[in-house]
Design a protein around this motif. Structure first.
Motif, PDB file in Angstrom:
ATOM      1  N   LEU A 111       0.829  -1.197   0.000  1.00 55.54           N
ATOM      2  CA  LEU A 111       0.000   0.000   0.000  1.00 55.54           C
ATOM      3  C   LEU A 111       0.867   1.252   0.000  1.00 55.54           C
ATOM      4  O   LEU A 111       0.542   2.236  -0.621  1.00 55.54           O
ATOM      5  N   ALA A 112       1.994   1.165   0.747  1.00 54.75           N
ATOM      6  CA  ALA A 112       2.865   2.333   0.827  1.00 54.75           C
ATOM      7  C   ALA A 112       3.384   2.683  -0.553  1.00 54.75           C
ATOM      8  O   ALA A 112       3.412   3.840  -0.932  1.00 54.75           O
ATOM      9  N   VAL A 113       3.792   1.663  -1.322  1.00 54.52           N
ATOM     10  CA  VAL A 113       4.317   1.964  -2.649  1.00 54.52           C
ATOM     11  C   VAL A 113       3.203   2.492  -3.546  1.00 54.52           C
ATOM     12  O   VAL A 113       3.404   3.395  -4.345  1.00 54.52           O
ATOM     13  N   LEU A 114       2.015   1.919  -3.404  1.00 54.02           N
ATOM     14  CA  LEU A 114       0.880   2.446  -4.155  1.00 54.02           C
ATOM     15  C   LEU A 114       0.731   3.933  -3.897  1.00 54.02           C
ATOM     16  O   LEU A 114       0.526   4.722  -4.787  1.00 54.02           O
ATOM     17  N   ALA A 115       0.866   4.258  -2.599  1.00 51.25           N
ATOM     18  CA  ALA A 115       0.724   5.656  -2.232  1.00 51.25           C
ATOM     19  C   ALA A 115       1.852   6.477  -2.821  1.00 51.25           C
ATOM     20  O   ALA A 115       1.631   7.545  -3.344  1.00 51.25           O
ATOM     21  N   VAL A 162      -5.604   4.877   4.378  1.00 51.76           N
ATOM     22  CA  VAL A 162      -4.892   3.646   4.081  1.00 51.76           C
ATOM     23  C   VAL A 162      -3.435   3.901   3.727  1.00 51.76           C
ATOM     24  O   VAL A 162      -2.601   3.041   3.897  1.00 51.76           O
ATOM     25  N   CYS A 163      -3.130   5.086   3.200  1.00 52.71           N
ATOM     26  CA  CYS A 163      -1.736   5.362   2.878  1.00 52.71           C
ATOM     27  C   CYS A 163      -1.253   6.420   3.846  1.00 52.71           C
ATOM     28  O   CYS A 163      -1.826   7.484   3.930  1.00 52.71           O
ATOM     29  N   GLN A 164      -0.214   6.132   4.568  1.00 55.73           N
ATOM     30  CA  GLN A 164       0.177   7.028   5.628  1.00 55.73           C
ATOM     31  C   GLN A 164       0.667   8.354   5.102  1.00 55.73           C
ATOM     32  O   GLN A 164       1.370   8.432   4.113  1.00 55.73           O
ATOM     33  N   ASN A 165       0.281   9.400   5.787  1.00 58.51           N
ATOM     34  CA  ASN A 165       0.812  10.732   5.511  1.00 58.51           C
ATOM     35  C   ASN A 165       0.562  11.282   4.119  1.00 58.51           C
ATOM     36  O   ASN A 165       1.428  11.904   3.533  1.00 58.51           O
ATOM     37  N   GLU A 166      -0.642  11.015   3.587  1.00 58.59           N
ATOM     38  CA  GLU A 166      -1.032  11.707   2.367  1.00 58.59           C
ATOM     39  C   GLU A 166      -2.428  12.258   2.591  1.00 58.59           C
ATOM     40  O   GLU A 166      -3.227  11.679   3.323  1.00 58.59           O
ATOM     41  N   THR A 167      -2.730  13.355   1.948  1.00 60.20           N
ATOM     42  CA  THR A 167      -4.103  13.849   2.019  1.00 60.20           C
ATOM     43  C   THR A 167      -4.941  13.065   1.009  1.00 60.20           C
ATOM     44  O   THR A 167      -4.405  12.395   0.129  1.00 60.20           O
ATOM     45  N   ILE A 168      -6.259  13.194   1.121  1.00 64.56           N
ATOM     46  CA  ILE A 168      -7.097  12.443   0.176  1.00 64.56           C
ATOM     47  C   ILE A 168      -6.920  12.998  -1.232  1.00 64.56           C
ATOM     48  O   ILE A 168      -7.125  12.303  -2.223  1.00 64.56           O
ATOM     49  N   ASP A 169      -6.507  14.264  -1.321  1.00 62.83           N
ATOM     50  CA  ASP A 169      -6.253  14.832  -2.641  1.00 62.83           C
ATOM     51  C   ASP A 169      -5.015  14.238  -3.273  1.00 62.83           C
ATOM     52  O   ASP A 169      -4.894  14.183  -4.482  1.00 62.83           O
ATOM     53  N   GLU A 170      -4.049  13.840  -2.444  1.00 65.69           N
ATOM     54  CA  GLU A 170      -2.788  13.345  -2.981  1.00 65.69           C
ATOM     55  C   GLU A 170      -2.802  11.855  -3.252  1.00 65.69           C
ATOM     56  O   GLU A 170      -2.074  11.371  -4.088  1.00 65.69           O
ATOM     57  N   SER A 171      -3.616  11.125  -2.506  1.00 66.95           N
ATOM     58  CA  SER A 171      -3.509   9.679  -2.538  1.00 66.95           C
ATOM     59  C   SER A 171      -4.243   9.074  -3.716  1.00 66.95           C
ATOM     60  O   SER A 171      -5.337   9.507  -4.073  1.00 66.95           O
ATOM     61  N   GLU A 172      -3.651   8.055  -4.309  1.00 77.10           N
ATOM     62  CA  GLU A 172      -4.295   7.357  -5.410  1.00 77.10           C
ATOM     63  C   GLU A 172      -5.104   6.170  -4.947  1.00 77.10           C
ATOM     64  O   GLU A 172      -5.668   5.456  -5.755  1.00 77.10           O
ATOM     65  N   ALA A 173      -5.142   5.936  -3.629  1.00 75.47           N
ATOM     66  CA  ALA A 173      -5.882   4.782  -3.131  1.00 75.47           C
ATOM     67  C   ALA A 173      -7.364   4.931  -3.450  1.00 75.47           C
ATOM     68  O   ALA A 173      -7.902   6.034  -3.452  1.00 75.47           O
ATOM     69  N   LEU A 202      -9.945   4.280  -1.673  1.00 72.77           N
ATOM     70  CA  LEU A 202     -10.708   4.884  -0.576  1.00 72.77           C
ATOM     71  C   LEU A 202     -10.622   6.402  -0.650  1.00 72.77           C
ATOM     72  O   LEU A 202     -11.603   7.106  -0.442  1.00 72.77           O
ATOM     73  N   ALA A 203      -9.426   6.919  -0.964  1.00 71.12           N
ATOM     74  CA  ALA A 203      -9.264   8.362  -1.072  1.00 71.12           C
ATOM     75  C   ALA A 203     -10.171   8.905  -2.172  1.00 71.12           C
ATOM     76  O   ALA A 203     -10.800   9.956  -2.021  1.00 71.12           O
ATOM     77  N   GLY A 204     -10.222   8.178  -3.277  1.00 68.35           N
ATOM     78  CA  GLY A 204     -11.104   8.596  -4.358  1.00 68.35           C
ATOM     79  C   GLY A 204     -12.558   8.644  -3.905  1.00 68.35           C
ATOM     80  O   GLY A 204     -13.274   9.603  -4.185  1.00 68.35           O
ATOM     81  N   ASP A 205     -12.973   7.603  -3.180  1.00 67.32           N
ATOM     82  CA  ASP A 205     -14.344   7.587  -2.660  1.00 67.32           C
ATOM     83  C   ASP A 205     -14.613   8.784  -1.768  1.00 67.32           C
ATOM     84  O   ASP A 205     -15.673   9.422  -1.838  1.00 67.32           O
ATOM     85  N   LEU A 206     -13.644   9.104  -0.907  1.00 71.80           N
ATOM     86  CA  LEU A 206     -13.844  10.220   0.017  1.00 71.80           C
ATOM     87  C   LEU A 206     -13.887  11.552  -0.732  1.00 71.80           C
ATOM     88  O   LEU A 206     -14.644  12.453  -0.373  1.00 71.80           O
ATOM     89  N   ARG A 207     -13.055  11.677  -1.783  1.00 65.68           N
ATOM     90  CA  ARG A 207     -13.097  12.917  -2.563  1.00 65.68           C
ATOM     91  C   ARG A 207     -14.473  13.100  -3.195  1.00 65.68           C
ATOM     92  O   ARG A 207     -15.060  14.178  -3.163  1.00 65.68           O
ATOM     93  N   VAL A 208     -14.981  12.005  -3.756  1.00 69.39           N
ATOM     94  CA  VAL A 208     -16.305  12.077  -4.383  1.00 69.39           C
ATOM     95  C   VAL A 208     -17.362  12.396  -3.334  1.00 69.39           C
ATOM     96  O   VAL A 208     -18.238  13.243  -3.538  1.00 69.39           O
ATOM     97  N   LEU A 209     -17.267  11.742  -2.177  1.00 69.03           N
ATOM     98  CA  LEU A 209     -18.228  11.975  -1.101  1.00 69.03           C
ATOM     99  C   LEU A 209     -18.214  13.429  -0.665  1.00 69.03           C
ATOM    100  O   LEU A 209     -19.260  14.064  -0.496  1.00 69.03           O
ATOM    101  N   LEU A 210     -17.003  13.959  -0.502  1.00 63.78           N
ATOM    102  CA  LEU A 210     -16.865  15.351  -0.081  1.00 63.78           C
ATOM    103  C   LEU A 210     -17.565  16.285  -1.063  1.00 63.78           C
ATOM    104  O   LEU A 210     -18.316  17.187  -0.670  1.00 63.78           O
TER     105      LEU A 210
END
Lengths: 662, 157, 177
Positions: free
Chosen positions: B9-13, B47-58, B60-68
């Motif tokens: 996951l870290a590398v994904l991030a 899920v990815c440490q130390n990234e904002t949801i705007d920065e992360s490609e995970a 879950l981050a995408g889901d949260l961006r859409v939700l926001l």
């Protein structure tokens, strides 16, 4: 065979470290020259044996010996040579061998350095160094043995994490460790002084070059890390307040304070307890940093695979070594006579304030980094501390400090007065005023914070120049050129370093105020304009690298210097099944254009992310100026009691004995 | 299993650019999109440490961006949108720790250190400042030489 | 007084080391759930297999404590956990499933190959239910009591150790409530 040799070498090194510590402590106590000489020899031999172990591990990586578990986990036969070498320190165990190696080499350098260092003091310094070395070697052998075999040996290994396959990353850890571990010398000197019960100018004159050297390496190492994350991780950011970044910042802050404190101690015999305390804490912060990265107490993208057992060992090391050092401090330091007197308006006072601000900044970073751990330990609650916290707390403290930076060098020692001081600061103040008014006029009142940032940068740069100008003003015969020639290198170093700080401030301000970006889906032939620059997607094709396949996009960009081509790739590494992005960056003095491609968008176009990064190179340029300033200072003959160039095998350099011209 | 997931996951991030926001996610209203970006920069990807949801490609981050963005479109204020997410994911999702009893030391600590340290430095200087910082009466040459010798010996304490 | 000041760094170190020592026993990546003690969020999801019933909140209320397991066929840890769930089903534990970020074909194939431990499965195509549940990664499992309140959340796969030590006793207690 190689693994066994390496293993044996490490065990021998551990024994030598113990012998070193014991013989030197007893020898210094009884003033037994034979024992002290034996201890010095042990220090050199320790370094030699660890060198053997390090070379053994490196050879195993280069020859792809997959019977060693570590090699099989971090390298494979398709990996380019540079990264096979870099993988030597790319793992927890490998980086620990690098750590003990540098620790031993620094110790050997002190052992071999000649010169005016009191024999008993040198002995005690090496003894402490030996204790630290023994502790870390024990850690290495007991919990992190790099030479464990893997049977049956696999046919090929797992490749090094593709994100780490970058030239910058190969050199970043060694440089950083030369800094971190270099602070151990200051620690050893501090504890030795406490054991001896005396601190004098001789001590300060000896410690300063070593602290300066460690500080230079740490500055370069941290800057390299920032540059690397900027262009490799495709984030376009340069600092994230990630726990591991903070772990490198805290020793740096304390080392900066220590550097200035040593200056006061050497010149005026003041700030004795402060200096000793800082010398203990700086290296302790290095150890805390190591604890953070390897224990799993905090998660971070930078962390090695975590192991609480290792965390317990490192924590025990910190508790014992720092605990004993601080215990000694509590017991012996009150006996040191208070240093020379100085008034509130004096260089000593300014440096005291400087120490205070740096300590507060360090405390801030420490709180922000570890508060989640403490809250979790006490309540089981999970909170997180990110950039917004540090921007609210660290930034104001540092901005106040920056104001002080130009004031300090303009003050006289011991006793000065306010009116002449303000007169000396007229030019820097004027520059700051012009900068803030100019920025508001050009960019509007909405950018007041950024205008203040530019003012600080101008204050620092012109302030640095003012230090030189003050020295060069021809007050007597000899003329300007004569005075320039007579200026000690250390003053040039000061000016360079403080000006570098100003340059970095300008870069940070520009990035904070005027960074912009755009994200769109592009098809070949499409153009996008950002911050007045036009970027066109020319082509997209698939390519193959040594251990990856990639989608490569070519962009044409119109810059002030003419048209340029930027290339961004999306790489897939089949061995580790990971995807990385290589950004295309157009580097310019006034700023960078940064392009990063993503995957295909829903409508079939390519996701393209484009940034404008004004003055971003000033951030690192300023930092390198600071490091360069440090190097210039180090070259000052007054400072060079015994500087030994770090080589594979330590080479003795006779120390030029200069009479103290304080 | 956990050992594999975290570095994966870290590398994904790590693989993601600073802006993982996709063109398809962005709102057409620039004011709302700007608000979404501002809030997104303050929310942590879990899920990815130390990234904002705007920065992360995970994902879950995408889901949260859409939700926001959905919450903003539904008329939530910045505070309400953040509260919506915190209600589901806890305080850990905030990059700026809340200011409450638990975090007093965190927020006040730095300035406390500065103030206490400043007081300490001031106290130290006051005890140092001797009342007679006036130039001493001039010494005879013999006294001068004796003083110089004494000072030299004193420096090496 | 002066001595006390010189002792301060050592005392501070003791506090810090104690904090770290306690912190070492914690796992920083485990996030507590905000739902503990609160009612299960309302959702009504279509089924994965069109012939089977979907899953709605109402289905989970009444009838004794149940497990709600969030899974996906793409999730490696879920495959690791799956045999444990099958064993629990054979012991009579009531488990419902929430399929996350999966196509129906993939989910059906997964369950056909590995077995189906769930009484009902909901397909969270829109992804709203998992967000309302505060799910960050798969697998996560919620223990829901007969009033429909969430009593516990397991982050990560349910291992036999976790079952025996934590979840089984909890469910036994909830049964008698």
């Amino acid at each position: 065979m190689i693994a066994e040799i390496g293993q044996l070498a490490l065990i021998l090194a551990l024994c030598l470290a113990v012998v070193q510590a014991a013989s030197l402590l007893i020898g210094a106590w009884r003033l037994d020259r034979a024992l002290m000489s034996m201890g010095r020899t042990a220090a050199v031999l320790q370094a030699a044996f660890i060198a053997i172990a390090f070379a053994a591990l490196g050879t195993a990586y280069v020859t792809s010996d997959f019977s060693i578990a570590l090699v099989a986990e971090h390298s494979n036969s398709a990996q380019p040579l540079l990264y096979r070498i870099g993988a030597t320190w790319g793992s927890h165990e490998g980086s620990m061998i690098l750590w003990v190696f540098i620790l031993a080499v620094y110790g050997a350098a002190i052992a071999l350095a000649g010169g005016s260092l009191r024999e008993s003091l040198k002995a005690r310094v090496l003894a402490v160094q030996g204790v630290v070395g023994a502790a870390f070697l024990g850690f290495l052998l007991l919990t992190s043995n790099p030479f464990l075999r893997l049977t049956p040996a696999p046919f090929d290994g797992a490749e090094l994490n593709p994100v780490l396959q970058d030239p910058g990353l190969v050199f970043h850890p060694p440089v950083l460790y030369l800094g971190y571990v270099g602070l151990s010398i200051a620690f050893s000197f501090g504890v030795a002084a406490l054991i001896e019960g005396r601190v004098d100018a001789n001590w300060a004159r000896w410690v300063r070059p070593w602290v300066l050297a460690a500080w230079i390496f740490l500055t370069i190492g941290i800057t390299m890390g920032s540059v690397w994350s900027y262009y490799t991780l495709g984030w376009g950011g340069w600092w994230f307040w990630d726990p591991v970044e903070n772990a490198s910042l805290m020793p740096w802050l304390l080392a900066t304070a220590l550097l200035h404190s040593c200056l006061v101690l050497e010149k005026r015999g003041a700030l004795i307890s402060w200096t000793i305390l800082l010398s203990i804490l700086a290296f302790s912060m290095s150890m805390v940093g190591t604890f953070l990265v390897r224990s799993g107490v905090l998660t971070s993208v930078h962390a090695f695979a975590v192991d609480p057992k290792r965390g317990v060992y490192i924590l025990a090391m910190i508790a014992v070594m720092t605990g004993l050092a601080l215990g000694l401090f509590a017991w012996r330091a009150p006996r040191f006579r208070t240093g020379a007197l100085f008034t509130a308006v004096s260089k000593e006072y300014a440096i005291t304030l400087n120490n205070l601000f740096l300590a507060a900044a360090t405390a801030t970073v420490f709180l922000g980094t570890f508060y989640p751990v403490f809250v979790d330990a006490l309540h089981g609650d999970k909170i997180s501390v990110g950039p917004p916290y540090f921007n609210a707390t660290f930034a104001p403290i540092f901005m106040l400090l920056f104001v002080l930076v130009s004031v300090g060098p303009m003050l006289n020692w011991k006793r000065d007065s306010l009116a002449p001081l303000l007169a000396r600061l007229a030019w820097p103040a004027l520059a700051a005023l012009v900068a803030v008014l100019g920025a508001i006029l050009i960019f509007g009142i909405g950018h007041v914070m950024a205008a203040l940032g530019f003012a600080l940068g101008a204050w620092l740069i012109v302030g640095a120049g003012a230090v030189l100008a003050r020295r060069w003003r021809p007050a007597e015969r000899g003329g300007v050129w004569g005075r320039i020639h007579a200026t000690p290198l250390a003053i040039f170093g000061l000016a360079l370093a403080h000006a570098g700080l100003g340059v970095t401030t300008l870069g940070i301000t520009a990035m904070a105020g005027w960074q912009s970006n755009a994200v769109i889906a592009m098809t070949p032939g499409q153009s996008l304009t950002l911050a007045g620059k036009s970027v066109t997607l020319n082509g997209l094709r698939g390519i193959e690298g040594p251990n990856y396949e990639a989608a490569q996009a070519r962009f044409a960009i119109d810059t002030l210097a003419g048209p340029r081509v930027l290339i961004s790739e999306r790489r897939f590494y089949p061995d580790s099944q990971t995807t990385t992005t290589e950004a295309g960056i157009n580097v310019g003095v006034l700023g960078n254009v940064y392009i990063s491609i993503g995957d295909r968008a829903a409508n079939g176009g390519l996701v393209v992310r484009l940034w404008n990064h004004p003055l971003v190179n000033f951030i690192w340029g300023g930092a390198f100026m600071m490091a360069f300033g440090g190097m210039v200072s180090l070259a000052d003959r007054r400072l060079r009691v015994a500087v030994v160039k770090r080589a594979r095998t330590p080479v003795p350099v006779p120390a030029p004995l200069e009479p103290a011209t304080a | 299993m956990k050992r594999l997931i975290a570095p994966f996951l870290a590398v994904l991030a790590l693989a993601g650019p600073a802006l993982a926001v996709l063109p398809s996610e962005q709102l057409s209203n620039p004011k709302l999109e700007a608000r979404a970006r501002k809030i997104g920069a303050e929310l942590r990807c879990l899920v990815c440490q130390n990234e904002t949801i705007d920065e992360s490609e995970a994902p879950l981050a995408g889901d949260l961006r859409v939700l926001l963005r959905q919450r903003l479109l539904a008329g939530d204020s910045d505070q309400q949108a953040i509260a919506y997410i915190v209600a589901r994911y806890g305080h850990f999702v905030l990059l700026k720790p809340p200011f409450e009893a638990d975090t007093l030391i965190l927020w006040l600590g730095p300035f406390l250190v500065l103030v206490l340290g400043g007081l300490g430095v001031a106290a130290m200087t006051r005890t140092r400042a001797t009342p007679d910082m006036q130039p001493p009466p001039s010494l005879t040459p013999e006294e001068e030489a004796a003083l110089a010798r004494r000072l030299e010996a004193d420096r090496v304490s | 007084m002066r001595r006390l000041i010189f002792l301060a760094p050592l005392l501070l170190l003791a506090v810090v080391v104690a904090g770290f020592a306690l912190g070492l026993r914690r796992d920083p990546s485990l996030l507590p759930s905000t739902l503990i003690g609160k009612p299960l969020p309302r959702f009504s999801l279509p089924p994965v297999d069109p012939k089977a019933p979907g899953l709605a909140t109402a289905d989970m209320i009444g009838g004794g404590p149940r497990l709600l397991n969030v899974f996906g066929s793409w999730c490696v840890s879920c495959r690791y956990e799956h045999p444990v769930l099958m064993a629990l089903k054979s012991q009579g534990v009531a488990i419902d499933g929430l399929d996350w970020r999966d196509t129906r074909a993939d989910a059906t194939r997964f369950l056909a190959a590995e077995g189906n431990p769930y009484e009902r499965i909901g397909d969270d195509e829109a992804g709203h239910a998992v967000i309302d549940l505060g799910v960050a990664a798969a697998p996560e499992t919620f223990v829901v009591d007969r009033q429909g309140r969430v009593r516990y959340k397991q982050v990560g796969p349910i291992t036999p150790e976790v079952w025996t030590a934590t979840i089984a006793p909890l469910m036994a207690r909830l049964k008698s409530e």
